[in-house]
Design a protein around this motif. Structure first.
Motif, short mmCIF file in Angstrom:
data_model
loop_
_atom_site.label_atom_id
_atom_site.label_comp_id
_atom_site.label_asym_id
_atom_site.label_seq_id
_atom_site.Cartn_x
_atom_site.Cartn_y
_atom_site.Cartn_z
N HIS A 4 -76.78 58.28 30.71
CA HIS A 4 -77.63 59.44 30.97
C HIS A 4 -76.89 60.68 30.47
O HIS A 4 -76.12 61.31 31.19
N GLY A 5 -77.07 61.02 29.21
CA GLY A 5 -76.36 62.13 28.58
C GLY A 5 -75.65 61.65 27.33
O GLY A 5 -75.19 60.50 27.26
N ASN A 6 -75.58 62.50 26.31
CA ASN A 6 -75.00 62.07 25.04
C ASN A 6 -73.47 62.02 25.09
O ASN A 6 -72.83 62.63 25.94
N ASN A 7 -72.91 61.25 24.17
CA ASN A 7 -71.46 61.14 24.02
C ASN A 7 -71.08 61.39 22.56
O ASN A 7 -70.30 60.64 21.96
N CYS A 8 -71.66 62.45 21.99
CA CYS A 8 -71.36 62.81 20.61
C CYS A 8 -69.98 63.44 20.49
O CYS A 8 -69.42 63.94 21.46
N ALA A 9 -69.48 63.43 19.27
CA ALA A 9 -68.28 64.17 18.88
C ALA A 9 -67.08 63.81 19.76
O ALA A 9 -66.94 62.67 20.18
N ILE A 10 -66.23 64.80 20.05
CA ILE A 10 -65.01 64.51 20.79
C ILE A 10 -65.29 64.10 22.23
O ILE A 10 -64.40 63.60 22.92
N ASN A 11 -66.53 64.29 22.69
CA ASN A 11 -66.88 63.84 24.04
C ASN A 11 -66.71 62.33 24.18
O ASN A 11 -66.58 61.81 25.30
N ALA A 12 -66.71 61.62 23.06
CA ALA A 12 -66.48 60.18 23.11
C ALA A 12 -65.12 59.86 23.73
O ALA A 12 -64.95 58.81 24.37
N HIS A 13 -64.15 60.76 23.57
CA HIS A 13 -62.82 60.52 24.13
C HIS A 13 -62.83 60.53 25.66
O HIS A 13 -61.99 59.88 26.29
#
Length: 252
Positions: free
Chosen positions: A99-108
């Motif tokens: 529930h919410g994106n995990n794009c870019a550095i948020n993947a870390h």
């Protein structure tokens, strides 16, 4: 001939609608085995319960579907599944639908992505699925064709060793398409929100806003996501910065 075995976990907890939606989308491809946290563990990344005992509870078992709740982190769940709970080695490891994106550095930071990374460590084709829908009762049905396409591809072709996929779908019922994109770079600002307790001591909530470094770079997952596309980013376990070797040789 055995049906494929698909391991699923998440970081929103075993009761999350995103997980239930993912289970429903992939049951036709094989037997589904869920080991997920007993409550939300968002932002756990690849944390493990190094100093706390972990317990498991069987929630549901029927033909083709088993669901366990685990008191640990998302990464604990995958480790627990492989070592203790699974009847055999899975053919796929799936995380989500978050529930919410995990794009870019948020993947870390993402517990959802950690599931795919841990599956990748185990050398099993692995994917993290995330959606822009944050609502606990969100409708993820628009992601069904994407999930089906990715799962079918992986069951037929697998993935290179040391590589997993991070899939991010915008909060839309229909998408402009799918794009294979690189991880976007950016950083968070104003990350802490201060408040005052009735006893007058300060405390803080994680907050802030994310700003991409190159918002107009059409090759990033963030750009694709924000422009109506599903972004698929291949991630790799090897974090080595090979390009930095020569500049560091003098240290040898």
């Amino acid at each position: 001939m055995e049906r494929p075995l698909i391991l699923i976990s998440n970081d929103d907890g075993y009761q999350a609608k995103g997980l239930a939606s993912l289970v429903d989308m992939v049951r036709k491809y094989g037997d589904v085995f869920v080991v997920a946290p007993d409550s939300a563990r968002s932002g756990a990344s690849m944390a493990i319960s190094a100093h706390t005992p972990v317990k498991n509870k069987l929630i549901r078992q029927e033909e083709g579907l088993t669901i366990w709740a685990c008191t640990g982190t998302p990464d604990d769940c995958v480790k627990m599944a492989f070592e203790i709970l699974l009847p055999r080695r899975p053919d796929l490891v799936l995380g989500g639908i978050n529930h919410g994106n995990n794009c870019a550095i948020n993947a870390h930071y993402s517990g959802t992505v950690s599931i795919a990374m841990e599956g990748c460590i185990k050398n099993v084709p692995s994917v993290a699925f995330s959606s822009g829908y944050m609502d606990s009762d969100a409708n993820f049905e628009g992601m069904r064709p994407v999930v089906e396409k990715v799962v079918e591809h992986l069951l037929e072709h697998g993935l290179p060793k040391g590589v997993c996929l991070n899939v991010n779908a915008p909060a839309l019922e229909q998408f402009r398409g799918i794009k294979i994109q690189k991880m976007g770079m950016g950083d968070w600002h104003e990350e802490w929100q201060e408040a005052t307790h009735p006893h007058q001591w300060k405390y803080y909530w994680i907050a802030g806003y994310y700003a991409p470094h190159e918002p107009e770079d059409t090759e990033t997952d963030t750009w694709a996501y924000e422009n109506g596309y599903v972004a698929i980013t291949p991630l790799q376990l090897d974090l080595t910065a090979y390009g930095a070797f020569e500049g560091l040789r003098s240290l040898e």
